[in-house]
Design an enzyme around this catalytic site. Sequence first.
Site, PDB file in Angstrom:
ATOM      1  N   ASP A 198      -8.810   8.349   0.834  1.00  0.00           N
ATOM      2  CA  ASP A 198     -10.137   7.984   1.359  1.00  0.00           C
ATOM      3  C   ASP A 198     -10.434   8.670   2.696  1.00  0.00           C
ATOM      4  O   ASP A 198     -11.459   8.419   3.321  1.00  0.00           O
ATOM      5  CB  ASP A 198     -10.238   6.461   1.523  1.00  0.00           C
TER       6      ASP A 198
ATOM      7  N   ARG B  59     -19.929  17.074  28.006  1.00  0.00           N
ATOM      8  CA  ARG B  59     -21.304  17.236  28.495  1.00  0.00           C
ATOM      9  C   ARG B  59     -21.994  15.892  28.692  1.00  0.00           C
ATOM     10  O   ARG B  59     -22.958  15.796  29.415  1.00  0.00           O
ATOM     11  CB  ARG B  59     -22.103  18.141  27.551  1.00  0.00           C
TER      12      ARG B  59
ATOM     13  N   HIS C 132     -15.796  21.025  31.100  1.00  0.00           N
ATOM     14  CA  HIS C 132     -17.207  21.298  31.386  1.00  0.00           C
ATOM     15  C   HIS C 132     -17.646  20.717  32.731  1.00  0.00           C
ATOM     16  O   HIS C 132     -18.380  21.368  33.474  1.00  0.00           O
ATOM     17  CB  HIS C 132     -18.077  20.733  30.269  1.00  0.00           C
TER      18      HIS C 132
ATOM     19  N   ASP D 101     -26.104  28.774  35.237  1.00  0.00           N
ATOM     20  CA  ASP D 101     -26.706  27.537  35.767  1.00  0.00           C
ATOM     21  C   ASP D 101     -25.859  27.060  36.942  1.00  0.00           C
ATOM     22  O   ASP D 101     -24.792  27.619  37.224  1.00  0.00           O
ATOM     23  CB  ASP D 101     -26.845  26.457  34.671  1.00  0.00           C
TER      24      ASP D 101
ATOM     25  N   LYS E 114     -31.266  26.335  35.557  1.00  0.00           N
ATOM     26  CA  LYS E 114     -31.986  26.035  34.312  1.00  0.00           C
ATOM     27  C   LYS E 114     -32.299  24.548  34.228  1.00  0.00           C
ATOM     28  O   LYS E 114     -31.710  23.735  34.930  1.00  0.00           O
ATOM     29  CB  LYS E 114     -31.162  26.472  33.103  1.00  0.00           C
TER      30      LYS E 114
ATOM     31  N   THR F 120     -25.330  26.274  21.465  1.00  0.00           N
ATOM     32  CA  THR F 120     -26.418  26.825  20.636  1.00  0.00           C
ATOM     33  C   THR F 120     -26.681  28.287  20.981  1.00  0.00           C
ATOM     34  O   THR F 120     -27.376  28.978  20.256  1.00  0.00           O
ATOM     35  CB  THR F 120     -27.725  26.058  20.884  1.00  0.00           C
ATOM     36  N   GLY F 121     -26.179  28.714  22.127  1.00  0.00           N
ATOM     37  CA  GLY F 121     -26.442  30.072  22.615  1.00  0.00           C
ATOM     38  C   GLY F 121     -27.731  30.145  23.425  1.00  0.00           C
ATOM     39  O   GLY F 121     -28.047  31.184  24.007  1.00  0.00           O
ATOM     40  N   GLY F 122     -28.481  29.028  23.474  1.00  0.00           N
ATOM     41  CA  GLY F 122     -29.785  29.012  24.156  1.00  0.00           C
ATOM     42  C   GLY F 122     -29.702  29.436  25.616  1.00  0.00           C
ATOM     43  O   GLY F 122     -30.551  30.191  26.100  1.00  0.00           O
ATOM     44  N   THR F 123     -28.678  28.977  26.311  1.00  0.00           N
ATOM     45  CA  THR F 123     -28.563  29.293  27.743  1.00  0.00           C
ATOM     46  C   THR F 123     -28.387  30.794  27.952  1.00  0.00           C
ATOM     47  O   THR F 123     -29.149  31.423  28.691  1.00  0.00           O
ATOM     48  CB  THR F 123     -27.364  28.525  28.365  1.00  0.00           C
TER      49      THR F 123
HETATM   50  C1  R5P Z   1     -24.049  23.747  30.686  1.00  0.00           C
HETATM   51  O1  R5P Z   1     -24.849  23.003  30.208  1.00  0.00           O
HETATM   52  C2  R5P Z   1     -22.931  24.438  30.014  1.00  0.00           C
HETATM   53  O2  R5P Z   1     -22.133  24.974  30.996  1.00  0.00           O
HETATM   54  C3  R5P Z   1     -23.355  25.536  29.067  1.00  0.00           C
HETATM   55  O3  R5P Z   1     -24.217  26.402  29.751  1.00  0.00           O
HETATM   56  C4  R5P Z   1     -24.048  24.952  27.893  1.00  0.00           C
HETATM   57  O4  R5P Z   1     -23.302  23.915  27.329  1.00  0.00           O
HETATM   58  C5  R5P Z   1     -24.301  26.008  26.865  1.00  0.00           C
HETATM   59  O5  R5P Z   1     -25.015  25.401  25.841  1.00  0.00           O
HETATM   60  P1  R5P Z   1     -26.003  26.239  24.957  1.00  0.00           P
HETATM   61  O6  R5P Z   1     -25.237  27.391  24.424  1.00  0.00           O
HETATM   62  O7  R5P Z   1     -26.407  25.267  23.859  1.00  0.00           O
HETATM   63  O8  R5P Z   1     -27.167  26.617  25.792  1.00  0.00           O
END
Ligand code: R5P
Length: 280
Positions: free
Chosen positions: A30, A86, A120, A153, A176, A207-210
């Site tokens: 399970d 985070r 982090h 950031d 940011k 997500t790579g957004g930063t």
């Molecule tokens: C700050 O928030 C962390 O150091 C990273 O910059 C963040 O976790 C990266 O996340 P993402 O790739 O989603 O922007």
Amino acid sequence: MRLFYTNSTKHLAKRIKIPKGKFILDRFSDGEIYVRINEDVKDRRVTVLASTPDSESILELMFLLDALQRAKAKIHLLMPYFGYARQDRLIQEGECFSSRRICTWLNQYDLKSVDILHMHSERIKRYLDYRQLIPLELFAPIIERNDIIVAPDKGALDFVKKAGKRYRKDIGCFEKMRPVKEKAKIIRIDADVKGRKVIIFDDMITTGGTILAVSRELKKRGAKEINVLATHGIFTGDSIKRLERSAIKNIYVTNSLPQTSRNIKLINIAQYLEKRMRSI
Ligand code: R5P
């Protein structure tokens, strides 16, 4: 010394030349987790190598620690990746304080030492006594090929400053905000990047957004080459594809978590971790 590990760190454990402990970490039909220590570890020093990128890995770690503690081992914990970091503070009323809860669970065990690779948020030091490991010596050849190190950031500024000082590189800083969950918006830039090779240095890519937002600004400001160095590569959703289409030339991450993409350059931390384990 004996090495015990969870499934989250199998890829590292097999590269580490410390004798492995005899144990079973299995699943019932399970999905429930079963752990048994199959040797006498009473009063022996053991290192537990475990990351917590998801809920299953957290449970595996807690059960492995439980079994080792019952067997009266002297436990040292080394975490290549500490998940939930985070969620290091309460932002809105009614929220769960996830990182603190995980620390509370860890504090229930008699851990002789805790080492965590590039946590982090240093804020978590309030809830767990651990040593922060940032393998700057492994990052040296990558950083040295660039002219300026950029913190994407404010959270990254502290370790970017340390790297800048150690490698005598200029540093730049972005600020940011997150208008909505997991979206990054750049609100301030302090970086002289025109005609220069830039390395963005962060603790993780999720997500790579930063780094996408930062790299777009760097490009606009005339950076000659944009590279990225992050300790942990989480790479959710289609992040790798989006990064491949960006202006970023090279992305380097460690193998704190297993990586599959051939377009991501890997920094192997197994020997670094082994050295640390031997020195504890
Ligand atoms: C700050 O928030 C962390 O150091 C990273 O910059 C963040 O976790 C990266 O996340 P993402 O790739 O989603 O922007």
